[in-house]
Design a protein around this motif. Structure first.
Motif, PDB file in Angstrom:
ATOM      1  N   ASN A 187      -3.117  -0.393  -4.530  1.00 37.72           N
ATOM      2  CA  ASN A 187      -4.076  -1.247  -3.823  1.00 37.72           C
ATOM      3  C   ASN A 187      -3.372  -2.496  -3.291  1.00 37.72           C
ATOM      4  O   ASN A 187      -3.614  -2.918  -2.164  1.00 37.72           O
ATOM      5  CB  ASN A 187      -5.235  -1.617  -4.752  1.00 37.72           C
ATOM      6  N   LYS A 188      -2.490  -3.078  -4.100  1.00 33.56           N
ATOM      7  CA  LYS A 188      -1.803  -4.296  -3.644  1.00 33.56           C
ATOM      8  C   LYS A 188      -0.848  -3.957  -2.513  1.00 33.56           C
ATOM      9  O   LYS A 188      -0.696  -4.728  -1.562  1.00 33.56           O
ATOM     10  CB  LYS A 188      -1.077  -4.956  -4.823  1.00 33.56           C
ATOM     11  N   ASP A 241     -12.192  -7.563   2.224  1.00 34.64           N
ATOM     12  CA  ASP A 241     -11.332  -7.491   1.039  1.00 34.64           C
ATOM     13  C   ASP A 241     -11.178  -8.930   0.514  1.00 34.64           C
ATOM     14  O   ASP A 241     -10.908  -9.854   1.295  1.00 34.64           O
ATOM     15  CB  ASP A 241      -9.963  -6.922   1.475  1.00 34.64           C
ATOM     16  N   SER A 242     -11.332  -9.125  -0.793  1.00 31.58           N
ATOM     17  CA  SER A 242     -11.461 -10.500  -1.304  1.00 31.58           C
ATOM     18  C   SER A 242     -10.217 -11.350  -1.031  1.00 31.58           C
ATOM     19  O   SER A 242     -10.325 -12.533  -0.700  1.00 31.58           O
ATOM     20  CB  SER A 242     -11.760 -10.477  -2.803  1.00 31.58           C
ATOM     21  N   GLU A 243      -9.038 -10.732  -1.145  1.00 35.21           N
ATOM     22  CA  GLU A 243      -7.802 -11.490  -0.931  1.00 35.21           C
ATOM     23  C   GLU A 243      -7.705 -11.943   0.523  1.00 35.21           C
ATOM     24  O   GLU A 243      -7.288 -13.067   0.811  1.00 35.21           O
ATOM     25  CB  GLU A 243      -6.581 -10.623  -1.277  1.00 35.21           C
ATOM     26  N   GLU A 292      -2.839  -3.730   0.480  1.00 35.18           N
ATOM     27  CA  GLU A 292      -3.297  -5.061   0.895  1.00 35.18           C
ATOM     28  C   GLU A 292      -2.191  -5.886   1.548  1.00 35.18           C
ATOM     29  O   GLU A 292      -2.459  -6.719   2.419  1.00 35.18           O
ATOM     30  CB  GLU A 292      -3.881  -5.806  -0.318  1.00 35.18           C
ATOM     31  N   LYS A 310      -9.785  -0.986   4.177  1.00 37.49           N
ATOM     32  CA  LYS A 310      -8.422  -1.463   4.445  1.00 37.49           C
ATOM     33  C   LYS A 310      -7.545  -0.357   5.003  1.00 37.49           C
ATOM     34  O   LYS A 310      -6.577  -0.610   5.718  1.00 37.49           O
ATOM     35  CB  LYS A 310      -7.811  -2.065   3.180  1.00 37.49           C
TER      36      LYS A 310
HETATM   37 MG    MG Z   1      -8.713  -6.616  -2.636  1.00 32.84          MG
END
Ligand code: MG
Ligand code: NDP
Length: 385
Positions: free
Chosen positions: A217-218, A150-152, A221, A125
């Motif tokens: 991390n958020k 990235d899962s989101e 993201e 990311k």
């Molecule tokens: Mg993620």
């Protein structure tokens, strides 16, 4: 049908090894053409003996001779350094570059891969955090696909299938909240790295695990999502969801919301990035409603976890600010992991660095690389003081 050739950058890491699980599960569909690591020669050798790639790359050269010796009986080239990475992504047999390197070290290989018209499966990311605008312009220019791992972002990407002409009202990026969810500043003063490394739902590399604990991390993201899905900052919201079952949501202009759900397992988003637009049957664990009778949602606490607010501010400021945010974060996480600074100091040092660095409104790739380099020096100095 011919197999899809994949270059796995960061093959020895958490995402890289799970990507190889996916390749192993579909031997008729995928072929690992390139495997790379930083310094974990032992695992790279093991992987190369099994997958027999055309080339391997070590960015840390200390064990180059060992790897060459171990692979001398097979037809695998052994390359090193950043130059090696930039070379192997160009191979004709490579159709997709799965970038699972940690940190801004992933930027240059991504740029080169796009310029060589390779599709990108992006776990790294930091590539989009550092240079999102420039990267998405290149994606357009060269007509390649940028497939999120990235899962989101994979969740949002999956929600958008079949919705090309339906504008997004907003997206909700879900966050587990990490191991310190609910704690206040006073309780975070003394937390240790061992506690920060215990993520409730995901087993991941050390850097992203600390980022998850600090909510950086958020923040990263949010920046990643803004660029990937071409949204304004106000369209990207974060919602804490401790069970990590809803991987993110899209809200359309008619108020309808689509979510993508499943047990937390990175192999699914990795597989989807490689099989898109198809879905391949697999035997990964299935979700059981009776295991999760309740799903909770909360507002993120940005006063305590200041990194998320710093990330939104950097994104609003634009230019090279997110590049500074990212480089400073990489340095503070490393310092925290080496017990040089405390958990809460990470945000203080990042903020001080953001205030010190020169602002560049319209950076070129070289500006980003230079910003990254100088930021690391300044952050290290601030830590020493
Ligand atoms: Mg993620
Ligand atoms: P890891 O630390 O587990 O693995 C990182 C990989 O990159 C390893 O192969 C490592 O090699 C290699 N590497 C490290 N430094 C360099 C460098 N300077 N140059 C080239 N290669 C390097 O990280 P993760 O797999 O957890 O994360 C990888 C990326 O994916 C990150 O950007 C992360 O944010 C993202 N991501 C990860 C998720 C996860 O579940 N793990 C989920 C979503 C996103 P070596 O082993 O030799 O050190």
């Amino acid at each position: 049908m011919s197999k899809k050739g994949i270059a796995i950058l960061g093959a020895t890491g958490s995402i890289g090894t799970q990507a190889l699980d996916v390749v192993r599960a579909f031997p008729n569909d995928f072929e690992a053409i390139v495997l790379t690591c930083g310094s974990n020669a032992e695992l790279l050798i093991k992987q190369a003996l099994e997958f027999k790639p055309k080339a391997v790359v070590l960015t840390d050269t200390t064990q180059l001779a060992t790897v060459k010796e171990a692979l001398k009986r097979q037809d695998t080239a052994v390359l090193c350094g950043e130059e090696g990475l930039v070379e192997v992504v160009q191979y004709e047999e490579v159709k997709v570059v799965l970038n699972a390197i940690v940190g801004s070290a992933g930027l240059k290989p991504t740029v080169k891969a796009i310029e060589c018209r390779k599709d990108i499966a992006l776990a790294n990311k930091e590539t989009l955090v550092v240079a999102g605008e420039l990267i998405m312009d290149l994606v357009q220019q060269y007509g390649v696909s940028m497939l999120p791992v990235d899962s989101e972002h994979s969740a949002i990407f999956q929600c958008l299938v079949g919705e090309a002409h339906n504008p997004i009202e907003k997206i909700y990026v879900t966050a587990s909240g990490g191991p310190f969810r609910g704690k206040k500043t006073g309780e975070l003063l003394q937390v240790t790295k061992a506690e920060a490394l215990k993520h409730p739902n995901w087993a991941m590399g050390a850097k992203i695990t600390i980022d998850s604990a600090s909510l950086m991390n958020k923040g990263l993201e949010v920046i990643e999502a803004k660029w990937l899905f071409n949204l304004s900052i106000d369209q990207v919201d974060v919602i804490v969801h401790p069970q990590s079952i809803v991987h993110s949501l899209v809200q359309f202009k008619d108020g309808s919301m689509k979510a993508q759900m499943g047990v937390p397992d990175m192999k699914l988003p990795i597989q989807y990035a490689l099989t898109y637009p198809a879905r391949f049957e697999n035997s990964f664990e299935r979700f059981n409603f009776m295991d999760y009778p309740t799903l909770n949602f909360e507002k993120p606490d940005m006063d305590t976890f200041r990194n998320l607010a710093l990330a939104y501010d950097a994104l609003r400021a634009g230019g090279n600010k997110c590049c500074v945010l990212n480089a400073a974060n990489e340095v503070v996480v490393d310092a925290f992991l080496k017990d040089k600074i405390g958990f809460l100091q990470m945000s203080d040092v990042i903020e001080a660095t953001l205030n010190k660095m020169e602002f560049i409104a319209h950076p070129t790739l070289d500006d980003y690389l230079e910003t990254d380099r100088v930021t690391r020096l300044i952050t290290s100095e601030i830590i020493k003081d």
